[in-house]
Design a protein around this motif. Sequence first.
Motif, PDB file in Angstrom:
ATOM      1  N   GLY A 145      37.895  28.084  48.926  1.00 46.82           N
ATOM      2  CA  GLY A 145      38.832  27.912  47.825  1.00 46.82           C
ATOM      3  C   GLY A 145      38.958  29.053  46.847  1.00 46.82           C
ATOM      4  O   GLY A 145      39.719  28.948  45.874  1.00 46.82           O
ATOM      5  N   TYR A 146      38.219  30.150  47.062  1.00 51.07           N
ATOM      6  CA  TYR A 146      38.386  31.342  46.236  1.00 51.07           C
ATOM      7  C   TYR A 146      39.392  32.292  46.898  1.00 51.07           C
ATOM      8  O   TYR A 146      39.811  32.097  48.042  1.00 51.07           O
ATOM      9  CB  TYR A 146      37.053  32.083  46.076  1.00 51.07           C
ATOM     10  CG  TYR A 146      36.028  31.390  45.216  1.00 51.07           C
ATOM     11  CD1 TYR A 146      36.230  31.206  43.852  1.00 51.07           C
ATOM     12  CD2 TYR A 146      34.817  30.952  45.763  1.00 51.07           C
ATOM     13  CE1 TYR A 146      35.274  30.583  43.059  1.00 51.07           C
ATOM     14  CE2 TYR A 146      33.854  30.325  44.976  1.00 51.07           C
ATOM     15  CZ  TYR A 146      34.084  30.148  43.622  1.00 51.07           C
ATOM     16  OH  TYR A 146      33.142  29.530  42.846  1.00 51.07           O
ATOM     17  N   THR A 172      41.592  25.205  46.606  1.00 50.07           N
ATOM     18  CA  THR A 172      41.313  25.467  45.200  1.00 50.07           C
ATOM     19  C   THR A 172      41.378  24.152  44.412  1.00 50.07           C
ATOM     20  O   THR A 172      42.242  23.317  44.651  1.00 50.07           O
ATOM     21  CB  THR A 172      42.359  26.450  44.640  1.00 50.07           C
ATOM     22  OG1 THR A 172      42.344  27.635  45.440  1.00 50.07           O
ATOM     23  CG2 THR A 172      42.073  26.795  43.195  1.00 50.07           C
ATOM     24  N   GLN A 191      34.204  26.381  42.669  1.00 52.75           N
ATOM     25  CA  GLN A 191      34.398  25.960  44.058  1.00 52.75           C
ATOM     26  C   GLN A 191      33.059  25.672  44.733  1.00 52.75           C
ATOM     27  O   GLN A 191      32.940  24.726  45.526  1.00 52.75           O
ATOM     28  CB  GLN A 191      35.144  27.043  44.831  1.00 52.75           C
ATOM     29  CG  GLN A 191      36.562  27.314  44.330  1.00 52.75           C
ATOM     30  CD  GLN A 191      37.482  26.135  44.522  1.00 52.75           C
ATOM     31  OE1 GLN A 191      38.201  25.742  43.614  1.00 52.75           O
ATOM     32  NE2 GLN A 191      37.471  25.535  45.691  1.00 52.75           N
ATOM     33  N   LYS A 249      42.513  33.039  46.684  1.00 49.67           N
ATOM     34  CA  LYS A 249      43.843  32.598  47.098  1.00 49.67           C
ATOM     35  C   LYS A 249      44.887  33.305  46.240  1.00 49.67           C
ATOM     36  O   LYS A 249      44.750  33.393  45.020  1.00 49.67           O
ATOM     37  CB  LYS A 249      43.988  31.086  46.922  1.00 49.67           C
ATOM     38  CG  LYS A 249      43.002  30.265  47.764  1.00 49.67           C
ATOM     39  CD  LYS A 249      43.368  30.315  49.227  1.00 49.67           C
ATOM     40  CE  LYS A 249      42.501  29.370  50.046  1.00 49.67           C
ATOM     41  NZ  LYS A 249      42.876  29.382  51.465  1.00 49.67           N
ATOM     42  N   SER A 299      43.693  31.232  42.524  1.00 51.02           N
ATOM     43  CA  SER A 299      42.293  30.813  42.364  1.00 51.02           C
ATOM     44  C   SER A 299      41.544  31.979  41.748  1.00 51.02           C
ATOM     45  O   SER A 299      42.074  33.099  41.643  1.00 51.02           O
ATOM     46  CB  SER A 299      41.677  30.464  43.724  1.00 51.02           C
ATOM     47  OG  SER A 299      41.522  31.656  44.504  1.00 51.02           O
ATOM     48  N   LYS A 304      41.890  32.900  37.931  1.00 57.39           N
ATOM     49  CA  LYS A 304      43.158  32.422  38.473  1.00 57.39           C
ATOM     50  C   LYS A 304      44.232  32.532  37.396  1.00 57.39           C
ATOM     51  O   LYS A 304      43.973  32.338  36.208  1.00 57.39           O
ATOM     52  CB  LYS A 304      43.038  30.981  38.962  1.00 57.39           C
ATOM     53  CG  LYS A 304      42.704  29.955  37.906  1.00 57.39           C
ATOM     54  CD  LYS A 304      42.571  28.581  38.546  1.00 57.39           C
ATOM     55  CE  LYS A 304      42.087  27.566  37.515  1.00 57.39           C
ATOM     56  NZ  LYS A 304      41.869  26.243  38.130  1.00 57.39           N
TER      57      LYS A 304
END
Length: 410
Positions: A399-400, A108, A47, A402, A320, A369
């Motif tokens: 985006g991390y 993500t 990301q 999640k 993610s 993920k």
Amino acid sequence: MTDDLNYYLVTLKPIDSYFFGGKETFGEGADDSLKNYLVNSEKFPQQTTVLGMIRKELLKITGDYNSDFKKYTEKNINIADTIGDFKLDLNKLENSKTNIGYINSISTVVLYKKDNEDNEDENKLEIYTQIPFNYQPNFENKELKPLKFKNISSDSGKGYYLQDDDKINSECIKYNSKKYDNGILFKFLELNGKNNDYIAETKNINEFKDFKEYSDIFIENTNIGINISKNNTDNEDGYYKQTSYKLRNNSAEECGFCFILSLNTGLEELNKKYTNKKYTNIVNMGAENSSFRLEIQKINSNSNLFDNLKFEENTITLMSDMYLVNDDYEKIRENSLLLHTELKNFATINLQEFNHKTKLDNQYKFLKKGSVIHLKENEKSEIENIFDDEKYKILKKIGYNKYIIMGDEK
């Protein structure tokens, strides 16, 4: 629901093979020697990698980009207004600089597949991501189904056992993670792009029938060689084996990476010329400066990528990679029935001081993920409070971290 943000679909199609590194990318040794190294690319970009790329492109769009950072000071150009002063500090997340300028968030990174022979919607994209680790193809290999865990005692000892509901009179067998394949992607979303106006259509998928093995998408490319030392002679310690990847692209089908970018409205006022058409460019990313064709297209959807996905009850599924400080990770272990997870390396470097032999001190572990946390009874809120701690807010923004807890994306 409306908001004050503009949303964009960002696609990245590899032009050839690519290499995204983790800890194993870099050799470690003294300045006058070259160490043996075996290095393997990650299949997906980090990301932070795509964030750095998109910040650079925003400067190009505004006309402020300069390859020599000193020029910004000399010309009194304040790039922080456009891209912020973001700096991620995993040693102490509270010290991270969280301003990303006009960027509100990035989703993500996932994989897209495009049918070039689709006459009805030539821009439609099928979106794939990692299967949860507790899902496997059934014995007919037609759909993905969750593994059924039982925590029982038997003659071979107490542990986690599996019951295969697809096989008649099947007995519980002891779970061995090495026997199960996590290298599978499933389709969870379609982006319909008629008239270049993308609309996200997330479907409630409980039986995952559209799935592919990694080998259906990713092609390994292995290079073996010897590094040359400073005096232009072969170095017996310079042997290397490097594995990079290509995506299976042909005239009928195109594959690449994509993510959703949300921008604050200020930048839209500066760049109206990109409101109704794609921004395209060739960008370089990764340890080998691999080349990608970048396209940025405005979309009229603000939905989360993973809306409506439903997984097994009493589970938390990571959509993610996720970073947790050690104390929080230990609390997760204590309050979980079972952690179905893998770890991956993450390293940070100072680019101004870095060379390929530099020892990397800032090395961290992320949960991959697809990892699944099986919950104990009445422990949902305890773990959810850990994941939603304020210190992880910046990681979610880029985006991390999640996850979906019993069907609700966070």
